[in-house]
Write a protein that holds these residues in place. Structure first.
Motif, short mmCIF file in Angstrom:
data_model
loop_
_atom_site.label_atom_id
_atom_site.label_comp_id
_atom_site.label_asym_id
_atom_site.label_seq_id
_atom_site.Cartn_x
_atom_site.Cartn_y
_atom_site.Cartn_z
N LEU A 106 79.51 -5.29 -7.37
CA LEU A 106 81.02 -4.51 -6.69
C LEU A 106 81.03 -3.17 -7.90
O LEU A 106 81.63 -1.85 -7.56
CB LEU A 106 81.64 -5.38 -6.59
N GLU A 107 81.38 -3.74 -8.77
CA GLU A 107 81.74 -3.07 -10.15
C GLU A 107 80.86 -1.48 -10.75
O GLU A 107 80.32 -1.00 -10.49
CB GLU A 107 82.83 -3.70 -11.69
N GLU A 108 79.03 -2.10 -10.96
CA GLU A 108 78.60 -1.57 -10.84
C GLU A 108 78.02 -0.83 -9.87
O GLU A 108 77.88 0.57 -9.74
CB GLU A 108 76.75 -1.96 -11.24
N PHE A 109 78.58 -0.94 -7.87
CA PHE A 109 78.59 0.59 -7.78
C PHE A 109 79.63 1.43 -7.66
O PHE A 109 79.67 2.19 -7.71
CB PHE A 109 78.83 -0.61 -5.99
N LYS A 110 80.36 0.71 -7.69
CA LYS A 110 82.41 1.88 -8.14
C LYS A 110 81.18 2.73 -9.03
O LYS A 110 82.39 3.53 -8.96
CB LYS A 110 82.90 1.15 -7.85
N ALA A 111 80.38 2.52 -10.27
CA ALA A 111 80.15 2.81 -11.59
C ALA A 111 79.19 3.78 -11.16
O ALA A 111 78.92 4.89 -12.25
CB ALA A 111 80.64 1.99 -12.57
N SER A 112 77.98 3.68 -10.00
CA SER A 112 77.31 4.24 -10.02
C SER A 112 77.15 5.81 -9.46
O SER A 112 78.69 6.46 -9.25
CB SER A 112 76.84 3.96 -8.73
N ALA A 158 80.76 -4.54 2.96
CA ALA A 158 80.76 -2.94 1.86
C ALA A 158 82.10 -2.26 2.40
O ALA A 158 81.80 -0.87 1.92
CB ALA A 158 79.63 -2.13 3.25
N GLU A 159 83.07 -2.34 3.19
CA GLU A 159 84.34 -1.49 3.36
C GLU A 159 84.98 -1.95 2.22
O GLU A 159 85.62 -1.21 1.65
CB GLU A 159 85.02 -2.22 4.52
N ASP A 160 85.03 -2.90 1.28
CA ASP A 160 85.55 -3.00 -0.38
C ASP A 160 84.35 -1.39 -1.05
O ASP A 160 84.74 -1.68 -2.28
CB ASP A 160 85.50 -4.40 -0.60
N SER A 161 83.42 -1.84 -1.17
CA SER A 161 82.44 -0.74 -2.02
C SER A 161 83.03 0.73 -1.44
O SER A 161 82.92 1.35 -2.54
CB SER A 161 81.10 -1.44 -1.97
N VAL A 162 82.71 1.32 -0.19
CA VAL A 162 82.13 1.91 -0.09
C VAL A 162 84.00 2.94 -0.22
O VAL A 162 84.61 2.13 0.02
CB VAL A 162 81.90 2.69 1.12
N GLN A 163 84.47 4.22 -1.42
CA GLN A 163 85.26 4.91 -0.65
C GLN A 163 85.66 5.02 0.85
O GLN A 163 84.77 5.44 1.31
CB GLN A 163 85.50 5.42 -2.29
N TRP A 164 86.86 5.28 1.22
CA TRP A 164 87.24 5.56 2.66
C TRP A 164 88.66 6.06 2.24
O TRP A 164 89.64 5.73 1.49
CB TRP A 164 86.93 4.78 3.37
N GLU A 165 89.12 6.81 3.09
CA GLU A 165 90.28 7.45 2.94
C GLU A 165 90.57 7.70 5.42
O GLU A 165 89.33 8.38 5.69
CB GLU A 165 90.67 8.86 2.77
N TYR A 166 91.54 7.63 5.23
CA TYR A 166 92.19 7.40 6.85
C TYR A 166 92.65 9.50 6.83
O TYR A 166 93.51 9.42 5.95
CB TYR A 166 92.64 7.05 7.18
#
Length: 178
Positions: A14-20, A74-82
């Motif tokens: 998760l950390e590597e994904f967010k930093a990618s 994936a809802e925790d790894s992918v940035q989202w906004e409402y």
């Protein structure tokens, strides 16, 4: 041939994904009602390192048990906004230099196989409601429309299938045809 075990797939933490570095695409879901579709979009977005998912109108947001069933985290790894209104999401993307394309059957749409990406551009892709599609006012606010070719009797793909087809096509054009 032997199927690989999950431990052999060399996936990011998760950390590597967010930093990618991310694929410069933001997905906009315009009033998508199915939690399974929303979750599937998150999962596809994770797989292809999509920058973010914007959830608009009646589109449900995490955390939600039904959404999680298909997102599988994936809802925790992918940035989202409402955004209450899809117009606000489009405005934010335009202010940040994104080209906006509705994925919709429309006059003068570009067939997906003919859509050309530019490595210096960022893309906002709008996917609409399962029945009504992308709102006309959002189509009007778009820079263009992308249409997926279809050859059978049905008029559309499921929204999560449409998203997967379009994302893979653009991802491969942006990453493999350099």
């Amino acid at each position: 041939m032997r199927k690989l075990k999950n431990s052999e797939l060399d996936r990011k933490s998760l950390e590597e994904f967010k930093a990618s570095d991310k694929t410069p695409i933001v997905i906009v879901l315009d009033n998508v009602r199915s939690l399974n579709n929303i979750g599937s979009v998150f999962r596809t977005s994770d797989a292809l390192l999509i920058e973010a998912v914007y959830l608009c109108g009646i589109t449900a947001t995490p955390p939600h048990r039904e959404l999680h069933k298909t997102a599988l985290g994936a809802e925790d790894s992918v940035q989202w906004e409402y955004f209450k209104n899809t117009e606000d999401a489009v405005t934010k993307l335009k202010e940040n230099g994104f080209d906006i394309y509705s994925v919709e059957q429309a006059e003068n749409s570009v067939s997906l196989e003919n859509f050309e990406t530019n490595p210096n551009k960022k893309y906002g892709l709008i996917f609409g409601n399962e029945v009504k599609g992308v709102q006309q006012k959002i189509v009007d606010a778009s820079d263009g429309c992308i249409e997926i070719p279809q050859f059978g009797t049905k008029h559309s793909f499921n929204i999560s299938v449409s998203c997967g087809i379009v994302l893979w096509d653009l991802f491969s054009k942006m990453n493999y045809q350099k």
